[in-house]
Design an enzyme around this catalytic site. Structure first.
Site, PDB file in Angstrom:
ATOM      1  N   LYS A  60      -2.631   6.584   1.250  1.00  0.00           N
ATOM      2  CA  LYS A  60      -2.551   6.943   2.673  1.00  0.00           C
ATOM      3  C   LYS A  60      -1.606   8.136   2.798  1.00  0.00           C
ATOM      4  CE  LYS A  60      -2.476   4.593   7.136  1.00  0.00           C
ATOM      5  NZ  LYS A  60      -3.735   5.165   7.612  1.00  0.00           N
ATOM      6  N   GLU A  71     -16.328   6.086   3.853  1.00  0.00           N
ATOM      7  CA  GLU A  71     -15.688   5.457   5.011  1.00  0.00           C
ATOM      8  C   GLU A  71     -15.688   6.413   6.179  1.00  0.00           C
ATOM      9  OE1 GLU A  71     -11.492   4.519   4.786  1.00  0.00           O
ATOM     10  OE2 GLU A  71     -11.150   6.071   3.293  1.00  0.00           O
ATOM     11  N   ARG A 121       0.831  -1.203   0.000  1.00  0.00           N
ATOM     12  CA  ARG A 121       0.000   0.000   0.000  1.00  0.00           C
ATOM     13  C   ARG A 121       0.869   1.259   0.000  1.00  0.00           C
ATOM     14  NH1 ARG A 121      -4.603   0.106   4.353  1.00  0.00           N
ATOM     15  NH2 ARG A 121      -2.893   0.779   5.684  1.00  0.00           N
TER      16      ARG A 121
END
Ligand code: PLP
Ligand code: COI
Length: 345
Positions: A185, A221, A82
């Site tokens: 992220k 989310e 990620r």
């Protein structure tokens, strides 16, 4: 090894100083050697691209002590992947998976005494950080990067622990744009969410739930975690989680819970989930490394003066509890790790 003197059972999700961190620098097109530091500070160019233009990404993963005293790290290759995706998204040098793993192992080995004891409910949180460190005034990606990892012993992210929380719908804010950076992220996504979080906290909620920025109709989310909802039908249990590949972070916890749910015989569905459908669900939760599972008992839509309620405020739902216990049991080695998610350090 003797443990650090900490009140393990009462740790919050916060920063605690440990002995060492590790760092590695990318210069002239290549990564250098991993370095160990005992300083909490980093020395940064005043024109660093990370400071001015937000070129930075981070990760979060947990290390647990098992009954056998061994340290277990959960799915770190997924975090490495990620971080590589985040690098692609904002044009940073990628950390090779081997280097990522070596750095995690090293920083954990150096700070073993800070791994919370088995049964304390706490864990050691590792925070990998990658920043565009080079100095530059014109807008554009850095040529130099710093990768660092520090660790901190932590308790639950939501102060409630595994107790139901209430969330406020972020009707007046978006975390990310449809073609923006939501799936990476990167720090900017979090800075963008501070104001919504502050408003929610001022109104007595634990956090916020975002809707999709384009239609304001589908669930995206939570601030620091993915969302799932559970429906109990006569002969089956359904786990539904939003499929929003471009705008939400692909949670490793959610991915693991989907697998656990599947193994338990539940039906797992990733799809667009309309807010208004929530009336038909029995349980809801926020899931992530820091949050683990935070059961949700209320979602408040202030603008429409409507509450979505799941179960009770006092107790997590049955299915969320089963999933939570299974996940933690795998992470701490209490049950067999049939998926090879855990590595020993
Ligand atoms: N969504 C956001 C915005 C997050 O910050 C996090 C935390 O990492 C998650 C979801 C959960 O992801 P993971 O389960 O990989 O920690
Ligand atoms: C995590 O769960 O690891 C996160 O990064 C969420 C939040 C603490 C930023």
């Amino acid at each position: 090894m003797e443990k650090a003197r900490l009140d393990w059972g009462n740790l919050i999700f916060g920063y605690t100083k440990t002995d060492y961190n590790v760092r590695c620098y990318y210069r002239d097109g290549k990564w250098g050697e991993l370095e160990v530091s005992s300083s909490e500070n980093i020395n940064l160019h005043i024109a660093s691209v990370s400071l001015h233009y937000g070129q930075q990404a981070f990760e979060g993963l947990k290390i647990f002590e098992g009954k056998d005293g061994k340290a277990r790290v959960f799915r770190l290759e997924e975090n490495a992947k990620r971080m590589q995706l985040s690098s692609e998204g904002i044009l940073m040098a990628k950390i090779p998976t081997d280097l990522f793993k070596k750095a995690v192992y090293k920083v954990v080995e150096l700070n073993r005494k800070f791994i919370p004891p088995y049964g304390s409910g706490a864990s050691l949180y590792a925070r990998p950080l990658l920043i565009g460190s080079g100095g530059k005034l014109g807008i554009g990606p850095s040529d130099e990067f710093m990768f660092a990892i520090f660790v901190s012993p932590v308790g639950p992210y939501f102060k409630e622990g595994f107790k139901p929380v209430s969330l406020l719908l972020a009707r007046n804010h978006d975390r990310t744009a449809p073609l923006g950076t939501g799936r990476y992220k990167v720090g900017g996504n979090y800075a963008a969410s501070f104001i919504a979080m502050k408003e929610a906290k001022n109104k007595g909620f634990s956090n916020v739930l975002y809707l999709d920025a384009l239609h304001k109709k589908y669930i995206d989310e939570c601030g620091p975690a993915n969302f799932f909802a559970i429906k109990k039908e006569e002969n089956k249990i359904i786990y539904v989680t939003p499929k929003a590949d471009k705008t939400i972070l692909a949670s490793i916890t959610n991915k693991s819970l989907m697998k656990i749910a599947e193994n338990l015989g539940y039906e797992v569905i990733r799809r667009e989930l309309e807010l208004e459908e929530l009336d038909n669900f029995d349980e809801a939760g926020a899931c992530g490394t820091a949050a683990v599972i935070s059961p949700i008992w209320k979602i408040r839509d202030d603008e429409n003066n409507k509450n979505y309620i799941f179960g009770t405020k006092e107790k997590a739902g049955e299915i969320s509890t089963i999933l939570y216990n299974k996940l933690l049991a795998i992470q701490t080695g209490d049950i067999k790790d049939e998926h090879n998610w855990v590595e020993f350090i």
